[in-house]
Design an enzyme around this catalytic site. Structure first.
Site, mmCIF file in Angstrom:
data_model
loop_
_atom_site.group_PDB
_atom_site.id
_atom_site.type_symbol
_atom_site.label_atom_id
_atom_site.label_comp_id
_atom_site.label_asym_id
_atom_site.label_seq_id
_atom_site.Cartn_x
_atom_site.Cartn_y
_atom_site.Cartn_z
ATOM 1 N N GLN A 45 3.619 3.477 1.114
ATOM 2 C CA GLN A 45 3.618 4.791 0.472
ATOM 3 C C GLN A 45 2.238 5.413 0.620
ATOM 4 O O GLN A 45 1.226 4.710 0.610
ATOM 5 C CB GLN A 45 3.969 4.635 -1.013
ATOM 6 C CG GLN A 45 4.116 5.932 -1.783
ATOM 7 C CD GLN A 45 4.691 5.687 -3.177
ATOM 8 O OE1 GLN A 45 5.700 5.027 -3.343
ATOM 9 N NE2 GLN A 45 4.026 6.221 -4.178
ATOM 10 N N ALA A 46 2.193 6.734 0.803
ATOM 11 C CA ALA A 46 0.925 7.469 0.852
ATOM 12 C C ALA A 46 0.985 8.570 -0.199
ATOM 13 O O ALA A 46 1.941 9.345 -0.232
ATOM 14 C CB ALA A 46 0.694 8.049 2.240
ATOM 15 N N HIS A 60 -4.816 2.226 -13.836
ATOM 16 C CA HIS A 60 -3.462 1.856 -13.454
ATOM 17 C C HIS A 60 -3.444 0.542 -12.686
ATOM 18 O O HIS A 60 -4.381 0.223 -11.956
ATOM 19 C CB HIS A 60 -2.843 2.957 -12.583
ATOM 20 C CG HIS A 60 -2.753 4.282 -13.281
ATOM 21 N ND1 HIS A 60 -2.841 5.493 -12.619
ATOM 22 C CD2 HIS A 60 -2.588 4.597 -14.606
ATOM 23 C CE1 HIS A 60 -2.719 6.483 -13.481
ATOM 24 N NE2 HIS A 60 -2.578 5.969 -14.692
ATOM 25 N N LYS A 70 -4.469 -0.525 -2.874
ATOM 26 C CA LYS A 70 -4.709 0.885 -2.565
ATOM 27 C C LYS A 70 -5.957 1.048 -1.706
ATOM 28 O O LYS A 70 -6.969 0.365 -1.924
ATOM 29 C CB LYS A 70 -4.888 1.698 -3.858
ATOM 30 C CG LYS A 70 -3.659 1.717 -4.742
ATOM 31 C CD LYS A 70 -3.936 2.407 -6.069
ATOM 32 C CE LYS A 70 -2.709 2.381 -6.968
ATOM 33 N NZ LYS A 70 -2.998 2.940 -8.311
ATOM 34 N N TYR A 130 -4.338 8.339 -1.015
ATOM 35 C CA TYR A 130 -4.434 6.892 -0.967
ATOM 36 C C TYR A 130 -3.209 6.266 -0.337
ATOM 37 O O TYR A 130 -2.079 6.716 -0.523
ATOM 38 C CB TYR A 130 -4.773 6.275 -2.318
ATOM 39 C CG TYR A 130 -4.096 6.806 -3.547
ATOM 40 C CD1 TYR A 130 -3.124 6.061 -4.201
ATOM 41 C CD2 TYR A 130 -4.471 8.030 -4.093
ATOM 42 C CE1 TYR A 130 -2.531 6.531 -5.363
ATOM 43 C CE2 TYR A 130 -3.891 8.511 -5.251
ATOM 44 C CZ TYR A 130 -2.908 7.751 -5.879
ATOM 45 O OH TYR A 130 -2.318 8.226 -7.028
#
Length: 199
Positions: A45-46, A60, A70, A130
């Site tokens: 995922q980006a 987080h 990340k 990220y």
């Protein structure tokens, strides 16, 4: 990539090539990443977030395994990016490190699975992108209050923090530990060994 004081946290400081048209730099290299970490980055995922000055996102983290590593960069404006060692049993447990990410020096930071992440926008329209090793999964995502006095993160004194309701209501680190939410250092090490074995 350079190792920071917290094991599993690194910073990339690219060489920038400016000319009359602008500039160019490489903000991620798979080979350099693998050499620094011992494994490849699995991109699932980006994300991109845009924040007004003072916005404070985090702290987080996600359950281990698989958690969510990340690789973070600020492409517009500036943020103070903070990595927190929340791995129970880690030699640097409760420690944090801050790195300024901006559109001048073009640094990036990597935080491995099990580390906590937060950042504060130092400018309006601070834009952070990220790369994530896993997709977002609400059932295994958690937070710690970034203003927890026991952590003592030194956020800029001249910027008023703006938190989401969820982040403001997040438990302190001690409360999260009591609730059994924090990852163990041993679990993180075991998962890192698994990633290295796959590469």
């Amino acid at each position: 990539m350079r190792q920071l004081s917290i094991p599993g946290a690194l910073v990339h400081e690219p060489k920038i090539f400016p000319d009359s048209r602008g500039s160019f730099h490489e903000w991620f290299q798979a080979s350099a990443f693998a050499e620094a970490t011992g494994h490849r980055l699995s991109l699932e995922q980006a994300n991109c977030s845009v924040s007004s000055r003072g916005t404070l996102r985090g702290i987080h983290f996600a359950d281990v395994p698989p958690s969510q590593a990340k690789y973070v960069k600020c492409v517009r404006g500036a943020v103070l990016d903070v990595i927190v060692d929340i791995r129970v049993g880690s030699p640097t447990y409760r420690q944090w490190e801050a790195v300024r990410l901006d559109d001048v020096e073009h640094r990036s930071v990597y935080l491995s699975e099990g580390l906590g992440h937060a950042f504060m926008a130092l400018t309006d329209d601070a834009t952070v992108v990220y790369l994530c090793s896993e997709g977002y999964s609400p059932g295994r995502e958690h937070g710690i209050n970034p203003l927890d006095p026991a952590l003592g993160i030194e956020w800029p004194a001249d910027v008023s923090p703006l938190l989401s309701d969820k982040d403001a209501a997040a438990p302190t680190l001690a409360e999260a530990e009591e609730q059994g939410l924090l990852p163990s250092y041993e679990a993180c090490r075991a998962y890192d060994a698994e990633l290295r074995a796959r590469s």
